[in-house]
Design a protein around this motif. Structure first.
Motif, short mmCIF file in Angstrom:
data_model
loop_
_atom_site.label_atom_id
_atom_site.label_comp_id
_atom_site.label_asym_id
_atom_site.label_seq_id
_atom_site.Cartn_x
_atom_site.Cartn_y
_atom_site.Cartn_z
N VAL A 130 4.26 4.88 -1.42
CA VAL A 130 3.54 4.22 -2.62
C VAL A 130 3.64 5.18 -3.74
O VAL A 130 3.75 6.48 -3.68
CB VAL A 130 2.16 3.83 -2.49
CG1 VAL A 130 1.88 2.76 -1.25
CG2 VAL A 130 1.36 4.95 -1.92
N ARG A 131 3.58 4.81 -5.20
CA ARG A 131 3.90 5.48 -6.35
C ARG A 131 2.40 5.70 -6.92
O ARG A 131 2.38 6.30 -7.81
CB ARG A 131 4.78 4.70 -7.13
CG ARG A 131 6.10 4.48 -6.57
CD ARG A 131 6.70 6.02 -6.51
NE ARG A 131 7.98 5.87 -5.70
CZ ARG A 131 8.74 6.82 -5.03
NH1 ARG A 131 7.88 7.94 -4.79
NH2 ARG A 131 9.81 6.80 -4.57
N VAL A 132 1.34 4.86 -6.47
CA VAL A 132 0.16 4.73 -7.24
C VAL A 132 -0.64 6.07 -6.77
O VAL A 132 -0.66 5.96 -5.44
CB VAL A 132 -0.55 3.43 -7.33
CG1 VAL A 132 -0.05 2.45 -8.12
CG2 VAL A 132 -0.80 3.03 -6.04
N GLN A 133 -1.60 6.69 -7.29
CA GLN A 133 -2.44 7.63 -7.03
C GLN A 133 -3.78 7.82 -7.56
O GLN A 133 -3.79 7.10 -8.90
CB GLN A 133 -1.65 9.04 -7.22
CG GLN A 133 -0.49 9.17 -6.50
CD GLN A 133 -0.86 9.73 -4.88
OE1 GLN A 133 -1.89 9.98 -4.58
NE2 GLN A 133 0.13 9.14 -4.30
N PRO A 134 -4.66 8.20 -7.06
CA PRO A 134 -4.91 8.34 -5.67
C PRO A 134 -5.22 7.32 -4.68
O PRO A 134 -5.57 6.33 -5.32
CB PRO A 134 -6.24 9.33 -5.78
CG PRO A 134 -7.23 8.94 -6.67
CD PRO A 134 -6.02 8.53 -7.81
N VAL A 135 -4.93 7.27 -3.61
CA VAL A 135 -5.18 6.20 -2.79
C VAL A 135 -6.70 6.54 -1.77
O VAL A 135 -6.85 7.56 -1.41
CB VAL A 135 -4.21 6.24 -1.81
CG1 VAL A 135 -4.15 5.15 -0.54
CG2 VAL A 135 -2.77 5.88 -2.58
N LEU A 136 -7.19 5.45 -1.67
CA LEU A 136 -8.59 5.62 -0.98
C LEU A 136 -8.19 5.81 0.63
O LEU A 136 -7.27 5.48 1.13
CB LEU A 136 -9.16 4.06 -0.97
CG LEU A 136 -10.71 4.26 -0.77
CD1 LEU A 136 -11.66 4.75 -1.71
CD2 LEU A 136 -11.38 2.66 -0.87
N PRO A 137 -9.10 6.79 0.82
CA PRO A 137 -8.90 7.30 2.50
C PRO A 137 -8.73 6.04 3.46
O PRO A 137 -7.76 6.12 4.53
CB PRO A 137 -10.23 8.15 2.87
CG PRO A 137 -10.54 8.58 1.48
CD PRO A 137 -9.99 7.47 0.32
N GLY A 138 -9.51 5.01 3.30
CA GLY A 138 -9.64 3.94 4.13
C GLY A 138 -8.09 3.11 3.96
O GLY A 138 -7.69 2.26 4.78
N THR A 139 -7.19 3.28 3.10
CA THR A 139 -5.91 3.00 2.89
C THR A 139 -4.96 3.58 3.65
O THR A 139 -4.10 2.99 3.88
CB THR A 139 -5.74 2.59 1.45
OG1 THR A 139 -6.63 1.83 0.77
CG2 THR A 139 -4.48 1.90 1.02
N VAL A 140 -4.98 4.65 3.85
CA VAL A 140 -4.08 5.72 4.33
C VAL A 140 -3.67 5.06 5.60
O VAL A 140 -2.22 5.16 5.78
CB VAL A 140 -4.40 7.16 4.25
CG1 VAL A 140 -3.33 8.10 4.96
CG2 VAL A 140 -4.44 7.43 2.88
N PRO A 141 -4.50 4.69 6.58
CA PRO A 141 -3.94 4.17 7.84
C PRO A 141 -3.11 3.10 7.66
O PRO A 141 -2.03 2.93 8.60
CB PRO A 141 -5.34 3.92 8.66
CG PRO A 141 -6.32 4.86 7.89
CD PRO A 141 -5.82 4.97 6.56
N VAL A 142 -3.49 2.24 6.55
CA VAL A 142 -2.49 1.14 6.62
C VAL A 142 -1.13 1.39 6.29
O VAL A 142 0.11 0.85 6.64
CB VAL A 142 -3.00 -0.02 5.65
CG1 VAL A 142 -2.11 -1.26 5.40
CG2 VAL A 142 -4.44 -0.32 5.81
N LEU A 143 -0.92 2.43 5.25
CA LEU A 143 0.50 2.91 5.03
C LEU A 143 1.20 3.61 6.04
O LEU A 143 2.19 3.03 6.45
CB LEU A 143 0.22 3.83 3.89
CG LEU A 143 -0.37 3.29 2.70
CD1 LEU A 143 -0.58 4.66 1.55
CD2 LEU A 143 0.17 2.28 1.90
N ARG A 144 0.40 4.21 7.04
CA ARG A 144 0.87 4.65 8.26
C ARG A 144 1.27 3.58 9.13
O ARG A 144 2.54 3.48 9.92
CB ARG A 144 0.10 5.48 9.13
CG ARG A 144 0.49 6.20 10.16
CD ARG A 144 -0.40 7.21 10.78
NE ARG A 144 -1.81 6.85 11.03
CZ ARG A 144 -2.70 7.27 10.02
NH1 ARG A 144 -2.76 8.02 9.39
NH2 ARG A 144 -3.96 6.65 10.56
#
Length: 159
Positions: A130-144
């Protein structure tokens, strides 16, 4: 859907509000995925906790609502779309300083209506990383999870 959610602690150094026996806030989250595999992220609007952070759209489940009902309502209210089939995907429990939140992630592949950000937020169709920043902590697992599904290497896939 996978088994019991694990607890992700956001901002681990900050004190928690409400003590150890806080109520869990149920949240329905829409992971909108287009045919090309890109997914929708929206920014948190001004005046809300974590304003400016990027997340998947959704919101709190109201009393008497199912996850699907809440997701349909929230996506229409927040971003102006009517969604088709809802596919429950995964659940993540996130311990934010302001709330203990159970994020019920649902994939959505079909919707009608154009995106209209009713709360003044921004939106971006993204791919990994992803190119947008910052990402909410609860979003990070979805990216994984996306990375695992798509065979990518790396931890968070935040560009």
């Amino acid at each position: 859907m996978s088994g019991a959610p694990r607890v992700l602690v956001a901002d681990g150094d900050r004190p928690r509000e409400g003590g150890p026996d806080r109520a869990v806030v149920e949240v329905a989250v829409g992971v909108l995925v287009r045919d090309d595999g890109t997914f929708l992220l929206t920014s948190r609007p001004e005046g809300k906790v974590y304003a400016g952070y990027w997340e998947f759209p959704g919101g709190k489940v109201e009393a008497g609502e199912t996850i699907e009902q809440a997701l349909r309502r929230e996506l229409q209210e927040e971003i102006g779309i009517v969604i088709g089939a809802v596919h429950p995907w995964r659940v993540e429990l996130v311990d934010y300083p302001h709330a203990l939140v159970r994020l019920n992630f649902c994939k959505v592949h079909e919707w009608t209506g154009g995106l209209h950000m009713h709360e003044g937020q921004s939106f971006a169709w993204q791919a990994l990383p992803v190119r947008v920043q910052p990402v909410l902590p609860g979003t990070v697992p979805v990216l994984r999870w996306f990375a695992e599904e798509r065979g990518f290497d790396g931890a968070t896939h935040v560009g």
